[in-house]
Design an enzyme around this catalytic site. Structure first.
Site, PDB file in Angstrom:
ATOM      1  N   GLU A 102       0.634  -1.223   0.207  1.00 54.09           N
ATOM      2  CA  GLU A 102       0.200  -0.155   0.192  1.00 54.09           C
ATOM      3  C   GLU A 102       0.621   0.852   0.560  1.00 54.09           C
ATOM      4  O   GLU A 102       0.421   2.551   0.617  1.00 54.09           O
ATOM      5  CB  GLU A 102      -1.139   0.207   1.510  1.00 54.09           C
ATOM      6  CG  GLU A 102      -1.551  -1.775   1.059  1.00 54.09           C
ATOM      7  CD  GLU A 102      -2.835  -1.708   2.314  1.00 54.09           C
ATOM      8  OE1 GLU A 102      -2.849  -0.496   3.144  1.00 54.09           O
ATOM      9  OE2 GLU A 102      -3.108  -2.546   2.638  1.00 54.09           O
ATOM     10  N   CYS A 126     -11.739   2.013   6.763  1.00 52.87           N
ATOM     11  CA  CYS A 126     -10.473   3.087   7.182  1.00 52.87           C
ATOM     12  C   CYS A 126     -10.900   4.445   6.080  1.00 52.87           C
ATOM     13  O   CYS A 126     -10.977   5.525   6.781  1.00 52.87           O
ATOM     14  CB  CYS A 126      -9.391   3.314   6.968  1.00 52.87           C
ATOM     15  SG  CYS A 126      -8.861   2.246   5.869  1.00 52.87           S
TER      16      CYS A 126
END
Lengths: 615, 615
Positions: free
Chosen positions: B298, B388
């Site tokens: 990521e 998130c």
């Protein structure tokens, strides 16, 4: 059509400039170095069964397979060389493996000394039957090379024991391997021993796979459909029409399916084999014969999902594809299988090993540059913890000659016109020439015998034939031309291949290569390295319409031909990440070399697919 | 140059056609739906601390942060709406959180009920200080919205306790968060309370990061350099010049660094911030303001490694980039930061949420088609286990107005000329127009006051200004034009933006986009969906030289402008995977819509980058 068989190792001597040096290097370097690695890191000593918790070199679940594959390669090497030192080492190693067999016939180092309580309890993940399969293949090779039965008998006992554990009978496990391999190995064992029971066991493993209730779900109820598909276990294999899941496992399974289909005359199973093969060759294969697009699952992806920069294309998978293709060819006689075999044999497989014979790619990308993901090796490594690819080269390279020729009582087929000598059953045939570079092939018959001689027209080629100097008009059927006659010693069949440089484009659903082209000549896929081209290969464009030239390649084996031609370099007026500036183009040249030879002259960036210039 | 501050939430009312509906939808849908999800799956109940082994809804290590972010959003929503029902819910939730505080000040649901023995023992992986940071941000927002101190005081106690645990003193841990966030939160807490000790703690976390001996290596000696870099902990942050590692963590850290640098006048730290920002904007950012190329970490990748089809480009990362850019702008006054902010605000962030306000992309790809990796969502989902991104929208969207305006005593800056009303410190300014679609902007001054008024020239635009009808000649400096005068109520500053459709090309080291172009108009990146274009977008080519047309987009919010123009469709004569056939081209048209609005009209394939037609 009568089935053919691939040639036996001892029936072919390969003399060409492209494959033969790889075979030699394997005997001289690849195998000895691999034995050394297996000794150093404990893979061989594992068979002494002396490992205990806390000691180094804990036997891994797939270690047995590595040693088995190296031993299989040693057996082939011994067949080719009759080297007595090699024989001694081979016998010692075979003896060591045999000594590790348990009283009940079981033989697996990991599940004997590390996790004995888990024997047969984690089939999906633990490579137990996969290791057994490789040991069986090794034992058959050892038997054929030496005539000695000790290892073969040991493996018969193991297979007999496995047959008591697995099956549909009362108290038996209805399981099957997580990593296929034992299916094709059992077919080999059946052939070597003449015992049909091993074929029956192979057929059981093939047919039980993917049945409901699913065995892997029994082992692990959390297992997802995708995971089942990754193991080719989402549905019964006879119902499968697409190549799916982990690519190596897939082609090993499909090879075993083809063996079972052939031995049993099972047409339904053969149809599944034909369908999955077409799925590979028409929708799911890189230009190089690499297969398996998806790094995360080492697996086949959807049709046309073939990212050149992100190809998994494991060396083992292309090797397995050759196994599968060769079986399908020998069953059907259709040259389309040999087309795929040749593509992998000349490109996707040799790219996995360096010319020095002891550095390996696990994944064979078609583009390597600054954007290559860090999980991919940009250079070949000397060994891997997961060393399936290196050890596969040990056993694959010595077998290369067997794929060049196929035969039955009535016919000899020259599948690939690489220089070689074929001699079997009183039929000796010598092929001369420098294929895949040179276009003139001479075939000399060395014995008097009547049979059909067939020649495959290789990839991207045409051919004009002359028999003893007289032009022949031959029409190919399923990719082969055939000539039946009473061959006399000294007969000469010459042919000249038409092997222009050809420009290929990918189907536009292969989005990654839209607007790009690739070059092939004969069976060879070409690639550009930035060593002898502009540094940033994504700034290079090649016009399709031009006269390509052939020239001796620099710093590569003598005879290697490079393709040279006109190219255009994109010129940027500024260095912004995103810009409105219109790029210009400057005329330049390019040099392409056979893809499989890249990264043998130092570190470089490389691409097979190049932007097409439309200016 | 004097620092500016972004506007406060209550100082701006946004009225434009592009951002305002997103804000409204957030208040009406995104926040209530997120609260509901947090209730349903136990995230909120976790604060009751009643979970025991065997019960469902085991509090996850990052759950506290989700609830904190939703609460932060509720506080902003309450500032914008003063809705009494919302206030009640807000107070209940704040009270519940406060009730979960331990006697020593500690507050974390997971490490109180699930793994109490691991408190502070796995900083690298466990999000403990990250959750603390989000709770602190929520408490500050709650305090500013309601004036009530209960939650703020609770968080002061928590921060005071954290300051006893972490530091360079005897018996203290020299650790720092695995997922940064607390740094910027502590700076907010320092500002809200006027207590410098929280700034000191933030500075400690910033400065200790990556020091030798490495704290994460102490926690886990197996940790690799790449893993340390993924956590921005391979070297002290002051020495960093490239944006590295997990993109969300990176920009949260960099925002905290900017806060510390600003508060302490720390020029060395500011230089590091400037360098990493340039690294992002000049080498490591997608056209959309998306950041983080690498799915596996990521994370940021090497320069120019920006795969449009494989972009991670997490919604949270672009949100964090706006936080970072806004800080850098307010410190330096340089419009280049606002350019990046605008790019993310208009493209990479809104693409992460559907127009209905409750479906989300976690990863914002720039190309979605049949070759999109199965690990990527092709459609927006209603919620995520790792949520998130949804909860970040709850708190980000209501803040949008704050980024449009910056000010200090002497100056008001209109950063983005979206229709809005700014009112603060006796200065009221109203902006009218339909930016980013319309080009005419009216600025009306609503109070008498002397100050400098500055206007940023937005992305890809020029502007001609008129003051009360009289043409002005203004030269931009660092992206802004400025005008100081005694403004009178009723003064009108009008300007007309020059916002043509522009054709952009990526740096050719972005190999994935070589030979392709993208379209922007003003701040909007455009994309093609295959709903209204040919099915296979990789067969579509657009010539750069043409007169693009603007037209009302179909099935998108009123006023949305599409770009239309000439394109060419590649026509294949056969369906082979690889072919020598030369493709033809057929003239056709194309329609592009704002990238952020794609996949709001049904499932489709989409691409931002399109092959350029050179015919």
């Amino acid at each position: 059509m009568k089935n053919t068989r691939s040639a036996q190792i001892t029936e072919v001597k390969v003399n060409d400039p492209y494959l033969a040096p790889r075979i030699r290097r394997c005997l001289e370097t690849t195998i000895p170095k691999s034995v050394q690695h297996c000794r150093t890191d404990g893979r061989i000593d594992a068979f002494k069964l002396q490992w205990k918790e806390g000691m180094p070199n804990k036997p891994h679940i797939f270690w047995d397979s590595d040693v088995a594959k190296v031993l299989e390669g040693m057996a082939y090497a011994f067949q080719l060389t009759r080297n007595p030192e090699l024989e001694k080492e081979l016998e010692e190693l075979a003896g060591l493996i045999v000594s590790a067999q348990r009283e009940d016939g079981y033989l697996n180092t990991h599940f004997t000394v590390v996790e004995p309580e888990k024997r047969w309890k984690c089939l999906q993940g633990a490579h137990e039957l996969y290791c057994a399969g490789h040991l069986i293949e090794a034992a058959v090779a050892h038997f054929r090379a030496t005539g000695k039965r000790n290892f073969l008998d040991c493996m018969c006992r193991y297979a007999d024991y496995i047959a008591t554990v697995f099956g549909r009978g009362k108290g038996q496990r209805r399981g099957y391997p997580g990593h296929e391999e034992i299916e094709l190995a059992l077919c080999k064992l059946a052939e070597a021993t003449g015992k049909k029971k091993y074929l029956d066991l192979a057929k059981y493993f093939v047919d039980e796979r993917g049945q409901s209730p699913n065995y892997f779900l029994k082992e692990n109820p959390q297992c997802t459909s995708r995971q089942l598909e990754n193991h080719q276990a989402l549905k019964p294999v006879r119902e499968e029409r697409n190549a799916v899941g982990h690519a190596v496992r897939a082609v090993y399974l499909y090879s075993g399916m083809a063996d079972v289909a052939q031995a049993a005359g099972d047409k339904e199973l053969l149809r599944a084999c034909e369908a999955v093969f077409d799925s590979i060759s028409e929708k799911r294969m890189f230009l190089t014969g690499g297969i398996g697009s998806d790094r995360s699952g080492e697996s086949f992806e959807n049709d046309y999902n073939l990212p050149d920069h992100n190809a998994y294309a494991e060396s083992c998978a292309s090797i397995g594809l050759v196994f599968f293709a060769s079986r399908m060819f020998n069953i059907t006689g259709d040259g389309k299988y040999m087309d795929v075999l040749e593509r992998a044999l000349y490109n996707g497989i040799p790219s996995g090993i360096s010319l020095d014979g002891y550095h390996y790619f696990y994944k064979n990308l078609l583009r390597v540059d600054r954007n290559t993901h860090w999980l991919f090796q940009k250079t070949r490594l000397e060994w891997y913890d997961c060393s399936c690819c290196p050890t596969n080269f040990c056993r694959f390279l010595p077998q290369i000659g067997t794929f060049l020729w196929s035969a039955n009582d009535e016919e000899v087929k020259l599948n690939i016109p690489a220089a070689s000598v074929y001699e079997a059953a009183g039929r000796k045939i010598t092929v001369r020439g420098s294929y895949p570079y040179g276009t003139n092939i001479e075939v000399e018959f060395g014995t008097d015998a009547e049979f059909t001689f067939s020649v495959r027209i290789p990839l991207n080629g045409g051919a004009a034939f002359r028999l003893n100097g007289t032009n022949l008009s031959l029409s190919p059927r399923k990719g082969y031309v055939s000539l039946r006659r009473k061959w006399k010693k000294g007969d000469r069949l010459d042919f000249t291949l038409d092997m222009p440089v050809i420009v290929l484009r990918a189907h536009s659903s292969v989005t990654f290569n839209a607007g790009q082209l690739a070059l092939m000549r004969g069976p060879l896929v070409y690639a550009l390295e930035n060593l002898e081209n502009i540094r940033n290969l994504s700034q290079l464009l090649i016009p399709a319409e031009q006269s390509f030239k052939l020239a001796e390649a620099k710093e590569l084996p003598p005879g290697t031909l490079a393709i040279k031609g006109t190219a255009y370099e994109e010129i940027l007026s500024e260095n912004s990440l995103y810009t409105q500036a219109v790029p210009g183009f400057k005329k330049t040249t390019f040099t392409a070399i056979p893809y499989a030879l890249w990264q043998n002259r130092g570190e470089s960036e490389m691409t097979v697919w190049v932007r097409e210039y439309f200016g």
